[in-house]
Scaffold this motif. Structure first.
Motif, mmCIF file in Angstrom:
data_model
loop_
_atom_site.group_PDB
_atom_site.id
_atom_site.type_symbol
_atom_site.label_atom_id
_atom_site.label_comp_id
_atom_site.label_asym_id
_atom_site.label_seq_id
_atom_site.Cartn_x
_atom_site.Cartn_y
_atom_site.Cartn_z
ATOM 1 N N GLN A 130 -94.736 38.512 -17.680
ATOM 2 C CA GLN A 130 -93.278 38.547 -17.601
ATOM 3 C C GLN A 130 -92.730 37.293 -16.922
ATOM 4 O OE1 GLN A 130 -91.124 40.902 -19.061
ATOM 5 N NE2 GLN A 130 -89.748 39.190 -18.603
ATOM 6 N N GLU A 131 -93.412 36.815 -15.911
ATOM 7 C CA GLU A 131 -92.940 35.610 -15.220
ATOM 8 C C GLU A 131 -92.996 34.386 -16.139
ATOM 9 O OE1 GLU A 131 -94.780 35.313 -11.349
ATOM 10 O OE2 GLU A 131 -93.862 37.194 -10.727
ATOM 11 N N ILE A 132 -93.984 34.346 -17.023
ATOM 12 C CA ILE A 132 -94.044 33.260 -18.006
ATOM 13 C C ILE A 132 -92.852 33.367 -18.960
ATOM 14 C CG2 ILE A 132 -95.341 32.255 -19.942
ATOM 15 C CD1 ILE A 132 -96.747 31.664 -17.313
ATOM 16 N N VAL A 133 -92.554 34.561 -19.431
ATOM 17 C CA VAL A 133 -91.408 34.759 -20.327
ATOM 18 C C VAL A 133 -90.115 34.356 -19.608
ATOM 19 C CG1 VAL A 133 -90.023 36.474 -21.587
ATOM 20 C CG2 VAL A 133 -92.517 36.549 -21.716
ATOM 21 N N ASP A 134 -89.976 34.752 -18.353
ATOM 22 C CA ASP A 134 -88.774 34.407 -17.594
ATOM 23 C C ASP A 134 -88.624 32.887 -17.466
ATOM 24 O OD1 ASP A 134 -88.361 37.134 -17.303
ATOM 25 O OD2 ASP A 134 -89.036 37.197 -15.212
ATOM 26 N N TYR A 135 -89.730 32.201 -17.222
ATOM 27 C CA TYR A 135 -89.691 30.741 -17.133
ATOM 28 C C TYR A 135 -89.273 30.126 -18.475
ATOM 29 C CZ TYR A 135 -91.249 25.918 -16.763
ATOM 30 O OH TYR A 135 -91.291 24.546 -16.795
ATOM 31 N N LEU A 136 -89.852 30.635 -19.547
ATOM 32 C CA LEU A 136 -89.479 30.131 -20.876
ATOM 33 C C LEU A 136 -88.000 30.391 -21.167
ATOM 34 C CD1 LEU A 136 -92.616 31.201 -22.968
ATOM 35 C CD2 LEU A 136 -92.046 28.906 -22.112
ATOM 36 N N ALA A 137 -87.490 31.546 -20.741
ATOM 37 C CA ALA A 137 -86.070 31.870 -20.960
ATOM 38 C C ALA A 137 -85.168 30.877 -20.225
ATOM 39 C CB ALA A 137 -85.773 33.300 -20.530
ATOM 40 N N LYS A 138 -85.563 30.473 -19.019
ATOM 41 C CA LYS A 138 -84.772 29.473 -18.291
ATOM 42 C C LYS A 138 -84.732 28.153 -19.052
ATOM 43 C CE LYS A 138 -85.616 31.366 -13.731
ATOM 44 N NZ LYS A 138 -86.345 31.238 -12.475
ATOM 45 N N ALA A 145 -80.001 27.451 -26.102
ATOM 46 C CA ALA A 145 -80.193 28.603 -26.998
ATOM 47 C C ALA A 145 -79.077 29.621 -26.791
ATOM 48 C CB ALA A 145 -81.552 29.257 -26.744
ATOM 49 N N THR A 146 -78.577 30.181 -27.884
ATOM 50 C CA THR A 146 -77.540 31.206 -27.773
ATOM 51 C C THR A 146 -78.125 32.543 -27.336
ATOM 52 O OG1 THR A 146 -77.739 31.654 -30.134
ATOM 53 C CG2 THR A 146 -75.989 30.138 -29.450
ATOM 54 N N ASP A 147 -79.397 32.777 -27.624
ATOM 55 C CA ASP A 147 -80.085 34.003 -27.208
ATOM 56 C C ASP A 147 -81.427 33.603 -26.570
ATOM 57 O OD1 ASP A 147 -81.171 36.509 -26.856
ATOM 58 O OD2 ASP A 147 -81.034 37.112 -28.961
ATOM 59 N N THR A 180 -96.360 24.179 -34.392
ATOM 60 C CA THR A 180 -95.633 23.977 -35.653
ATOM 61 C C THR A 180 -94.649 25.118 -35.879
ATOM 62 O OG1 THR A 180 -97.482 22.755 -36.595
ATOM 63 C CG2 THR A 180 -95.903 23.708 -38.159
ATOM 64 N N ILE A 181 -95.080 26.340 -35.637
ATOM 65 C CA ILE A 181 -94.195 27.499 -35.794
ATOM 66 C C ILE A 181 -93.073 27.443 -34.765
ATOM 67 C CG2 ILE A 181 -94.057 30.028 -35.725
ATOM 68 C CD1 ILE A 181 -97.090 29.991 -36.582
ATOM 69 N N ALA A 182 -93.417 27.070 -33.517
ATOM 70 C CA ALA A 182 -92.419 26.973 -32.447
ATOM 71 C C ALA A 182 -91.357 25.925 -32.783
ATOM 72 C CB ALA A 182 -93.102 26.636 -31.122
ATOM 73 N N THR A 183 -91.772 24.832 -33.402
ATOM 74 C CA THR A 183 -90.814 23.789 -33.793
ATOM 75 C C THR A 183 -89.763 24.367 -34.738
ATOM 76 O OG1 THR A 183 -92.476 22.060 -33.480
ATOM 77 C CG2 THR A 183 -90.582 21.514 -34.873
ATOM 78 N N GLY A 184 -90.203 25.165 -35.692
ATOM 79 C CA GLY A 184 -89.267 25.816 -36.614
ATOM 80 C C GLY A 184 -88.337 26.782 -35.897
ATOM 81 N N LEU A 185 -88.878 27.536 -34.958
ATOM 82 C CA LEU A 185 -88.037 28.467 -34.191
ATOM 83 C C LEU A 185 -86.979 27.709 -33.393
ATOM 84 C CD1 LEU A 185 -90.682 30.984 -32.747
ATOM 85 C CD2 LEU A 185 -88.899 31.475 -34.428
ATOM 86 N N LEU A 186 -87.392 26.626 -32.737
ATOM 87 C CA LEU A 186 -86.457 25.851 -31.929
ATOM 88 C C LEU A 186 -85.404 25.177 -32.806
ATOM 89 C CD1 LEU A 186 -88.834 24.269 -29.268
ATOM 90 C CD2 LEU A 186 -87.334 26.255 -29.013
ATOM 91 N N ASP A 187 -85.821 24.682 -33.965
ATOM 92 C CA ASP A 187 -84.861 24.054 -34.893
ATOM 93 C C ASP A 187 -83.778 25.062 -35.312
ATOM 94 O OD1 ASP A 187 -86.207 21.649 -34.776
ATOM 95 O OD2 ASP A 187 -87.193 21.883 -36.742
ATOM 96 N N ALA A 188 -84.171 26.315 -35.502
ATOM 97 C CA ALA A 188 -83.222 27.347 -35.931
ATOM 98 C C ALA A 188 -82.377 27.886 -34.781
ATOM 99 C CB ALA A 188 -83.986 28.503 -36.588
ATOM 100 N N ALA A 189 -82.921 27.856 -33.549
ATOM 101 C CA ALA A 189 -82.250 28.522 -32.441
ATOM 102 C C ALA A 189 -81.450 27.596 -31.514
ATOM 103 C CB ALA A 189 -83.274 29.283 -31.604
ATOM 104 N N LEU A 190 -81.710 26.290 -31.613
ATOM 105 C CA LEU A 190 -81.049 25.353 -30.697
ATOM 106 C C LEU A 190 -80.026 24.521 -31.420
ATOM 107 C CD1 LEU A 190 -84.136 24.105 -28.632
ATOM 108 C CD2 LEU A 190 -82.565 25.973 -28.102
ATOM 109 N N PRO A 191 -79.001 24.075 -30.703
ATOM 110 C CA PRO A 191 -77.995 23.218 -31.338
ATOM 111 C C PRO A 191 -78.620 21.877 -31.770
ATOM 112 C CG PRO A 191 -77.566 23.438 -28.967
ATOM 113 C CD PRO A 191 -78.715 24.336 -29.306
ATOM 114 N N ALA A 192 -78.113 21.344 -32.838
ATOM 115 C CA ALA A 192 -78.660 20.075 -33.378
ATOM 116 C C ALA A 192 -78.305 18.896 -32.489
ATOM 117 C CB ALA A 192 -78.136 19.848 -34.767
#
Length: 192
Positions: A130-138, A145-147, A180-192
């Motif tokens: 959970q602490e790793i997830v919390d760090y990633l969320a920050k 990220a909007t979510d 590679t998968i994370a790059t796609g997620l970030l491209d979709a979830a973060l502002p350009a």
């Protein structure tokens, strides 16, 4: 110079990580650490207490290493998120932790051996994850990220899958596949 307690915890962590918690006996830990049985019981009332101390040490060690690797990779939060997978590949290749190499995740291993969710070792494993997830969320929040919570959970799931794949299949390049998968997620979830 390490204290006798630290020597005991470090030796226990190394043996538990490489051989398993239940498979590693106290006599083996004492023999390899050079610590007397009296010293063990002065610091720890049981093997379970030693297991908890070893997991606590691993939590601190791993999170310090991971956050440092990510934060020094780049000042950009998006690049830091992707550097998670570069750090993982170093770990998978045995290049991250002196004397430990890579034997999977100590917390996945612990939760597999101590399956009762109320067992203290299982709870430490859950808290670590959970602490790793919390760090990633920050970091996701900093990246715009909007979510951020959902994105953090997705990245954490990729991280966990890469760890298991690298360990079970002997495939350290799983970190690159996950990146590679994370790059796609970030491209979709973060502002350009």
């Amino acid at each position: 110079m390490k204290s006798r307690r630290d020597e005991l915890v470090d030796t226990a962590l190394r043996l538990f990580y490489k051989q398993g918690f239940n498979a590693t006996g106290i006599d083996k830990i004492l023999s390899e650490s050079g610590v007397a049985k009296m010293t063990l019981y002065k610091h720890f009332g049981s093997k379970d207490e030693l297991i908890l101390a070893a997991l606590t040490r691993r939590d601190e060690q791993f999170r310090d290493w991971l956050t440092n690797a990510m934060e020094t990779a780049s000042p950009d939060p998006r690049a830091q998120l992707l550097s998670l997978f570069d750090a993982l590949e170093k770990w998978f290749r045995g290049q991250a932790f002196k004397d430990l190499g890579f034997s999977g995740c100590a917390f996945i291993n612990a939760s597999g051996e101590f399956t009762d969710p109320d067992h203290p070792a299982h709870r430490i494993a859950k808290q670590h994850k959970q602490e790793i997830v919390d760090y990633l969320a920050k970091l996701c929040t900093k990246a715009g990220a909007t979510d951020p919570e959902t994105l953090a959970e997705q990245l954490a799931l990729l991280k966990e899958g890469a760890i298991v794949t690298a360990h079970v299949r002997g495939m350290p390049e799983a970190a690159r596949v996950a990146k590679t998968i994370a790059t796609g997620l970030l491209d979709a979830a973060l502002p350009a």
